[in-house]
Scaffold this active site. Sequence first.
Site, PDB file in Angstrom:
ATOM      1  N   ILE A  54      -4.285   4.429  -7.725  1.00  0.00           N
ATOM      2  CA  ILE A  54      -2.963   4.066  -7.202  1.00  0.00           C
ATOM      3  C   ILE A  54      -2.235   3.189  -8.218  1.00  0.00           C
ATOM      4  CG2 ILE A  54      -1.698   2.831  -5.379  1.00  0.00           C
ATOM      5  CD1 ILE A  54      -3.899   3.666  -3.415  1.00  0.00           C
ATOM      6  N   ASP A  99      -7.687  -6.779 -12.093  1.00  0.00           N
ATOM      7  CA  ASP A  99      -8.785  -5.922 -11.653  1.00  0.00           C
ATOM      8  C   ASP A  99     -10.101  -6.653 -11.887  1.00  0.00           C
ATOM      9  OD1 ASP A  99     -10.276  -3.592 -10.730  1.00  0.00           O
ATOM     10  OD2 ASP A  99      -8.455  -2.458 -11.164  1.00  0.00           O
ATOM     11  N   ARG A 102     -19.056   0.580   9.017  1.00  0.00           N
ATOM     12  CA  ARG A 102     -17.739  -0.072   8.969  1.00  0.00           C
ATOM     13  C   ARG A 102     -17.858  -1.573   8.732  1.00  0.00           C
ATOM     14  NH1 ARG A 102     -14.627   0.391  13.853  1.00  0.00           N
ATOM     15  NH2 ARG A 102     -12.919  -0.678  12.832  1.00  0.00           N
ATOM     16  N   GLN A 104      -8.472 -13.891  -2.532  1.00  0.00           N
ATOM     17  CA  GLN A 104      -7.137 -13.614  -3.072  1.00  0.00           C
ATOM     18  C   GLN A 104      -6.059 -14.360  -2.289  1.00  0.00           C
ATOM     19  OE1 GLN A 104      -6.861  -9.315  -3.606  1.00  0.00           O
ATOM     20  NE2 GLN A 104      -8.251  -9.418  -5.347  1.00  0.00           N
ATOM     21  N   ASN A 163      -7.394  -0.397   2.239  1.00  0.00           N
ATOM     22  CA  ASN A 163      -7.904  -0.251   3.607  1.00  0.00           C
ATOM     23  C   ASN A 163      -9.107  -1.149   3.879  1.00  0.00           C
ATOM     24  OD1 ASN A 163      -6.067   1.606   4.593  1.00  0.00           O
ATOM     25  ND2 ASN A 163      -7.054   3.259   3.459  1.00  0.00           N
ATOM     26  N   ARG A 193       5.101  10.611   5.484  1.00  0.00           N
ATOM     27  CA  ARG A 193       4.384  11.845   5.844  1.00  0.00           C
ATOM     28  C   ARG A 193       5.004  12.482   7.084  1.00  0.00           C
ATOM     29  NH1 ARG A 193      -1.638   9.198   4.850  1.00  0.00           N
ATOM     30  NH2 ARG A 193      -1.948   9.997   2.727  1.00  0.00           N
ATOM     31  N   HIS A 220      -2.930   1.632  10.314  1.00  0.00           N
ATOM     32  CA  HIS A 220      -2.943   2.655   9.257  1.00  0.00           C
ATOM     33  C   HIS A 220      -4.327   3.305   9.281  1.00  0.00           C
ATOM     34  CE1 HIS A 220      -2.387   4.783   5.562  1.00  0.00           C
ATOM     35  NE2 HIS A 220      -3.399   4.165   5.009  1.00  0.00           N
ATOM     36  N   SER A 230      -5.093   9.945  -1.907  1.00  0.00           N
ATOM     37  CA  SER A 230      -3.688  10.054  -2.301  1.00  0.00           C
ATOM     38  C   SER A 230      -3.286   8.812  -3.090  1.00  0.00           C
ATOM     39  CB  SER A 230      -2.799  10.219  -1.073  1.00  0.00           C
ATOM     40  OG  SER A 230      -3.240   9.390  -0.029  1.00  0.00           O
TER      41      SER A 230
END
Length: 332
Positions: free
Chosen positions: A17, A43, A99, A113, A132, A163, A188, A243
């Site tokens: 991304i 990064d 999860r 952060q 996510n 979308r 989301h 994506s």
Amino acid sequence: MAKEPMRVLVTGAAGQIGYALVPMIARGVMLGADQPVILHMLDIPPATESLNGLKMELVDAAFPLLKGIVATTDVVEACTGVNVAVMVGGFPRKEGMERKDVMSKNVSIYKSQASALEAHAAPNCKVLVVANPANTNALILKEFAPSIPEKNITCLTRLDHNRALGQISEKLNVQVTDVKNAIIWGNHSSTQYPDVNHATVKTPSGEKPVRELVADDEWLNTEFISTVQQRGAAIIKARKQSSALSAASSACDHIRDWVLGTPEGTFVSMGVYSDGSYGVPAGLIYSFPVTCSGGEWTIVQGLPIDEFSRKKMDATAQELSEEKTLAYSCLN
């Protein structure tokens, strides 16, 4: 009179991304064609070489608006003085992971952060979380950056919103620019609720409701919803990776509308801190329809909600409440 450069942070900049997003920012897609930018790219240490390669390419592209580049693995250096922070870095879920494992990894990333942004970012820094689970990562960030105004911490659901617009434009064979006011409610995730009840299409005889033009409630209430909900998975299946281009483009849309304002009569979807509007529990980061003006978003009020919508809105709120509980359990 030339504008002062704005400092834009992209975390996870060396990833897919990031590679799509960084040139869009440098070209003025995010903040406007007259707004100079200084890019801050963060990064993790294993990505240092890749990050340096990206910096080399940015120099080689000779972007007129790009007035400086900070490429670093140091979170304090990355966050210092930033006006906009796009949080793309996170821990992706790998096969066989629970999860809770993913959540605890992301909780620790967003906790650290948040602290760096709180201590070092510009006073009115606008934050967009893309990684996510985006809504819950944003919530953790909010918890650990109490001095950043809660209205400045958002997550990306504009990708889902776009979308939805794309699916309607394909179905009706119209330009996507003629479709507006679809809504993404909630998380989301695959429980999000893409709602077309207030969406319209510009036609030669004026604006018409999407429902009236599609004239197929069965499609709108089933296939349309599941296509938008599952689109991310469909792209992974096709591309063998998630994506990136569309996520980057929608992140630019989100920030651009937030900073520069939404057009009159148009609303967009943003994951924002719930104030209890539409019966959504306060204290969640939930996607609502919003308008933006003067650098502030406002939830669109007073839209009628039918029973079908209510159920879907409650189901995605329930998932977000469960995620919140899971995230908080990782803190202890």
